[in-house]
Design an enzyme around this catalytic site. Structure first.
Site, PDB file in Angstrom:
ATOM      1  N   ARG A  52       0.905  -1.345  -0.023  1.00 33.32           N
ATOM      2  CA  ARG A  52      -0.011   0.203   0.127  1.00 33.32           C
ATOM      3  C   ARG A  52       0.829   1.254   0.055  1.00 33.32           C
ATOM      4  O   ARG A  52       0.634   2.206  -0.640  1.00 33.32           O
ATOM      5  CB  ARG A  52      -0.892   0.076   1.233  1.00 33.32           C
ATOM      6  CG  ARG A  52      -1.656   1.315   1.288  1.00 33.32           C
ATOM      7  CD  ARG A  52      -2.780   1.445   2.494  1.00 33.32           C
ATOM      8  NE  ARG A  52      -2.295   0.614   3.525  1.00 33.32           N
ATOM      9  CZ  ARG A  52      -1.492   1.169   4.621  1.00 33.32           C
ATOM     10  NH1 ARG A  52      -1.020   2.162   4.505  1.00 33.32           N
ATOM     11  NH2 ARG A  52      -1.272   0.439   5.717  1.00 33.32           N
ATOM     12  N   LYS A 202      -8.767   6.341 -18.974  1.00 31.10           N
ATOM     13  CA  LYS A 202      -9.352   6.944 -20.474  1.00 31.10           C
ATOM     14  C   LYS A 202      -8.126   6.976 -21.377  1.00 31.10           C
ATOM     15  O   LYS A 202      -7.572   5.802 -21.614  1.00 31.10           O
ATOM     16  CB  LYS A 202      -9.932   8.304 -20.097  1.00 31.10           C
ATOM     17  CG  LYS A 202     -11.004   8.397 -18.945  1.00 31.10           C
ATOM     18  CD  LYS A 202     -12.219   7.584 -19.036  1.00 31.10           C
ATOM     19  CE  LYS A 202     -13.421   7.874 -18.191  1.00 31.10           C
ATOM     20  NZ  LYS A 202     -12.887   7.754 -16.780  1.00 31.10           N
TER      21      LYS A 202
END
Length: 381
Positions: A52, A202
């Site tokens: 993490r 995207k």
């Protein structure tokens, strides 16, 4: 030759991606590990202790993101909204105020209106192309001006340099969502932005196969604060997602060249079609933001919106295409079509950010443009 002097495409392929020292592998490996062996208590190898907090595959992506945006610190997240949430929790406190676009992405609006408003964060939607309106909306409690340019889905253009000056005069940060333009077409940090946000899902990833988000800043101290919260809040990008996103960025330049070239041809077709009421594309000379876009963008992007003469006509066109796939999201190699009012921007229905019901949004892919034109002509007729 230093990395910072190299061209965009060179940075996209090489920044953060030195061949693996132990094997010579030219592609950064997927480090599918949650933890790392320590050389004695507190003796971390290259700073890695838990994935993490840091993972070598994610580090490669984060270094590349910083390089292609011209920043000093890049951070990769599980989604674009996870990146946005981290920015807002870093800058905002109960009573803070943010100026946002009056045609913001629906998910961004939902984050402000349904999540942060409950915690006492206020926001004002403003047409960002109107610099005076932005200046008038700023209050003593304003911590940030949130910019999308081009906006989603109305393709409005904001003058990044002018808005940076307005924000900084008020002691606020300028945050630019650079998802629609991509790092290849637009460099907000060089124009005065403090933080750049991406949905890397995207154009950065570019293949509709990975969800992710990014933050980039040129301010080292701000970068430290954001990175601290990235770790503390934990919505990080996993190693396989980082690998796919990094792979996508390598071809961003060549893909964007084709996206733009195809979009220019399609905008021309739509402008001349009798059933189309109006075309929203910053590459058109009649677009109100054309001059600003020409000044701050390399080309005009692969996103086009257009208005039909009724909602029924808009829905019919969306359902009639064969090659343009009916679907949400954008920026992939394949062409997509959608009805924003019923799909991506449904969360803004009934609000000041509601989009026109007759609007159609295209994400123009990199297929043969003649096939795309034929598909649209058939659907329109």
């Amino acid at each position: 030759m230093s990395m910072s002097n190299q061209g965009f495409e060179t940075l996209a392929i090489h920044a953060g991606q030195e061949p693996d020292p132990s094997t010579g592998a030219v592609v950064p490996p997927i480090y599918a590990t949650s933890t790392y062996k320590q050389d004695g208590i507190g003796g971390l190898r290259n700073g890695y202790e838990y994935s993490r907090s840091g993972n070598p595959t994610r580090t490669a992506l984060e270094e590349c993101l910083a390089a292609v945006e011209g920043g000093r610190r890049g951070m990769a997240f599980a989604s674009g909204l996870a990146a946005e949430d981290t920015v807002l929790r870093t800058l905002c406190r109960p009573g803070s105020h943010v100026v946002i676009p009056n045609d913001a992405y629906g998910g961004t609006y939902r984050l402000f209106a349904r999540v942060y408003e409950e915690w006492g964060v206020e926001y004002t939607p403003v047409p960002l192309q109107d610099v005076a309106a932005v200046r008038a909306a700023i209050r003593p409690e304003t911590v940030a001006v949130w910019v999308e340019t081009p906006t989603n889905p109305l393709l409005n253009i904001a003058d990044i340099a002018a808005l940076a000056q307005v924000a900084h005069t008020a002691g606020a940060k300028l945050i630019v969502d650079n998802t629609f333009a991509s790092s290849y077409l637009q460099q907000p940090l060089s124009l005065g932005a403090d933080i750049v946000v991406h949905s890397t899902t995207k154009y950065m990833g570019g293949h509709s196969d990975v969800v992710g988000g990014a933050l980039v800043t040129a301010d080292a101290e701000l970068g430290e604060r954001l990175a601290y919260n990235q770790n503390a809040m934990g919505a990080v990008c996993g190693p396989f997602d980082a690998f796919l996103t990094l792979r996508g960025i390598k071809t961003l330049g060549v893909r964007m060249d084709r996206h733009c070239a195809n979009a220019e041809r399609i905008a021309d077709l739509l402008t001349r079609h009798p059933k189309v009421a109006s075309v929203l594309y910053p590459g058109l000379p009649e677009h109100p933001g054309h001059e600003v876009a020409a000044k701050q963008m390399k080309r005009f992007g692969g996103m086009i919106s257009f208005r039909m003469r009724s909602e029924e006509e808009a829905v019919r066109v969306c359902e009639a295409t064969q090659l343009f796939t009916l679907g949400e999201s954008l920026g992939g190699v394949e062409s997509l079509i959608e009805h924003p009012g019923r799909m991506t921007h449904a969360s803004a229905a009934g609000s000041p950010l509601e989009v026109p019901a007759d609007l159609v949004r295209l994400s123009v892919g990199i297929e043969d443009v003649n096939d795309l034109i034929a598909d649209l002509e058939t659907a329109l007729d």
